[in-house]
Design a protein around this motif. Structure first.
Motif, short mmCIF file in Angstrom:
data_model
loop_
_atom_site.label_atom_id
_atom_site.label_comp_id
_atom_site.label_asym_id
_atom_site.label_seq_id
_atom_site.Cartn_x
_atom_site.Cartn_y
_atom_site.Cartn_z
N ILE A 78 0.83 -1.20 0.00
CA ILE A 78 0.00 0.00 0.00
C ILE A 78 0.87 1.25 0.00
O ILE A 78 1.91 1.31 0.67
N ASP A 79 0.43 2.25 -0.75
CA ASP A 79 1.11 3.54 -0.76
C ASP A 79 1.02 4.15 0.63
O ASP A 79 -0.06 4.40 1.15
N GLU A 80 2.18 4.35 1.24
CA GLU A 80 2.23 4.84 2.62
C GLU A 80 1.45 6.14 2.80
O GLU A 80 0.83 6.37 3.84
N ALA A 81 1.46 6.99 1.79
CA ALA A 81 0.80 8.29 1.88
C ALA A 81 -0.71 8.16 2.02
O ALA A 81 -1.39 9.09 2.45
N THR A 82 -1.27 7.00 1.63
CA THR A 82 -2.73 6.82 1.70
C THR A 82 -3.17 6.07 2.96
O THR A 82 -4.34 5.71 3.09
N LEU A 83 -2.24 5.85 3.89
CA LEU A 83 -2.57 5.13 5.12
C LEU A 83 -2.99 6.05 6.27
O LEU A 83 -3.15 5.59 7.39
N THR A 84 -3.18 7.31 5.97
CA THR A 84 -3.60 8.26 7.01
C THR A 84 -4.92 7.82 7.63
O THR A 84 -5.89 7.53 6.93
N GLY A 85 -4.95 7.74 8.95
CA GLY A 85 -6.16 7.34 9.66
C GLY A 85 -6.31 5.84 9.85
O GLY A 85 -7.21 5.39 10.57
N VAL A 86 -5.42 5.06 9.23
CA VAL A 86 -5.49 3.60 9.36
C VAL A 86 -4.81 3.16 10.64
O VAL A 86 -3.70 3.59 10.96
N THR A 87 -5.46 2.30 11.40
CA THR A 87 -4.90 1.80 12.67
C THR A 87 -4.42 0.36 12.57
O THR A 87 -3.62 -0.09 13.39
N SER A 88 -4.91 -0.38 11.56
CA SER A 88 -4.51 -1.78 11.40
C SER A 88 -4.58 -2.17 9.93
O SER A 88 -5.49 -1.75 9.21
N LEU A 89 -3.61 -2.98 9.50
CA LEU A 89 -3.58 -3.49 8.13
C LEU A 89 -3.64 -5.01 8.18
O LEU A 89 -2.85 -5.66 8.87
N ASN A 90 -4.62 -5.57 7.45
CA ASN A 90 -4.82 -7.02 7.43
C ASN A 90 -4.64 -7.55 6.02
O ASN A 90 -5.18 -6.99 5.07
N MET A 91 -3.92 -8.67 5.89
CA MET A 91 -3.74 -9.30 4.59
C MET A 91 -3.72 -10.82 4.73
O MET A 91 -3.20 -11.36 5.72
#
Length: 244
Positions: free
Chosen positions: A67-80
């Motif tokens: 994921i583009d790091e710049a678009t992770l604003t506001g994200v608290t958890s990433l699941n894959m």
């Protein structure tokens, strides 16, 4: 997909030779932020951070989703969740467009789910040996549309072939279930079609087609009047692996 989407307030990393599952918190104040996952057949998978992205991309991966790091604003958890041998996805296309699975499958989600809008994800797919087409094929960067029960390319770019690592690369502007799919190319009658298929990513990520190839292809297309069937290596027997 729903299970991956619902993982919240938990840290999980489960790795095997057939799949990789992760649910990782995102610390926006850290110098090292988890941005995705990668998987290599017969070796397993691992999470990828912004500091290990370059090494991950420049390696012999079967599949990766970053994921583009710049678009992770506001994200608290990433699941894959990556499935190396996705038998259950082979026959789920309920449409007449004849999309056929060509790669491993990755499911991506974030928490809160409302933050998924506008997230950009880069995808890297190697065509699996058991899914190599035996006909002339066109590849698609696809996601599974759960509303219409079909593979779709909406919001995703045309996959470009990286000859250095023998894989296809593309981007999508949303999160869901992704895979590389293919459809039969009915005709080689236009230069633009062949040029698209022959596009190659250079090491810097730009697209280029050499003038020699371009002139050769243009010459060949002028004499092609019917679809040709490519002789590609025979498809190996798929190894059944149930991953749930």
């Amino acid at each position: 997909e729903q299970v991956v989407d619902q993982l919240n307030n938990i840290t999980i990393v489960v790795n095997s030779e057939s799949s990789f599952l992760m649910a990782q918190p995102i610390d926006q104040n850290s110098n090292s932020i988890i941005i995705g996952a990668k998987f290599e057949r017969d070796s397993g998978g691992e999470s990828v951070s912004n500091t290990t992205r370059s090494a991950a991309v420049n390696s012999n991966i079967s599949i990766a989703a970053l994921i583009d790091e710049a678009t992770l604003t506001g994200v608290t958890s990433l699941n894959m969740f990556i499935v190396d041998k996705p038998k259950m996805y082979e026959t789920i296309n309920n449409s007449s467009d004849n999309r056929t699975l060509a790669s491993s499958v990755v499911i991506a989600a974030v928490q809160p789910s409302s933050a998924s809008s506008g997230i950009n994800i880069a995808l890297y797919f190697k065509v699996l040996t058991e899914y190599i087409p035996t006909v002339n094929a066109r590849y698609h960067c696809s996601y599974y549309d759960t509303n219409n029960f079909r593979w779709s390319e909406s919001g995703c770019s045309t996959p470009l072939y990286n000859s250095i690592f023998s894989r296809y690369e593309c981007n999508c502007n949303h999160l869901t279930t992704f895979a590389l799919t293919w459809s039969r190319a009915e005709s080689l009658g236009t230069e633009s079609t062949i040029l698209t298929e022959m596009s190659t990513l250079t090491s810097s990520g730009s697209t280029s087609v050499s003038s020699t190839y371009a002139s050769t292809i243009e010459s060949a297309t002028s004499t092609v009047s019917t679809a040709t069937t490519a002789s590609i290596s025979s498809v190996t027997s798929a190894v059944v692996s149930d991953t749930s």
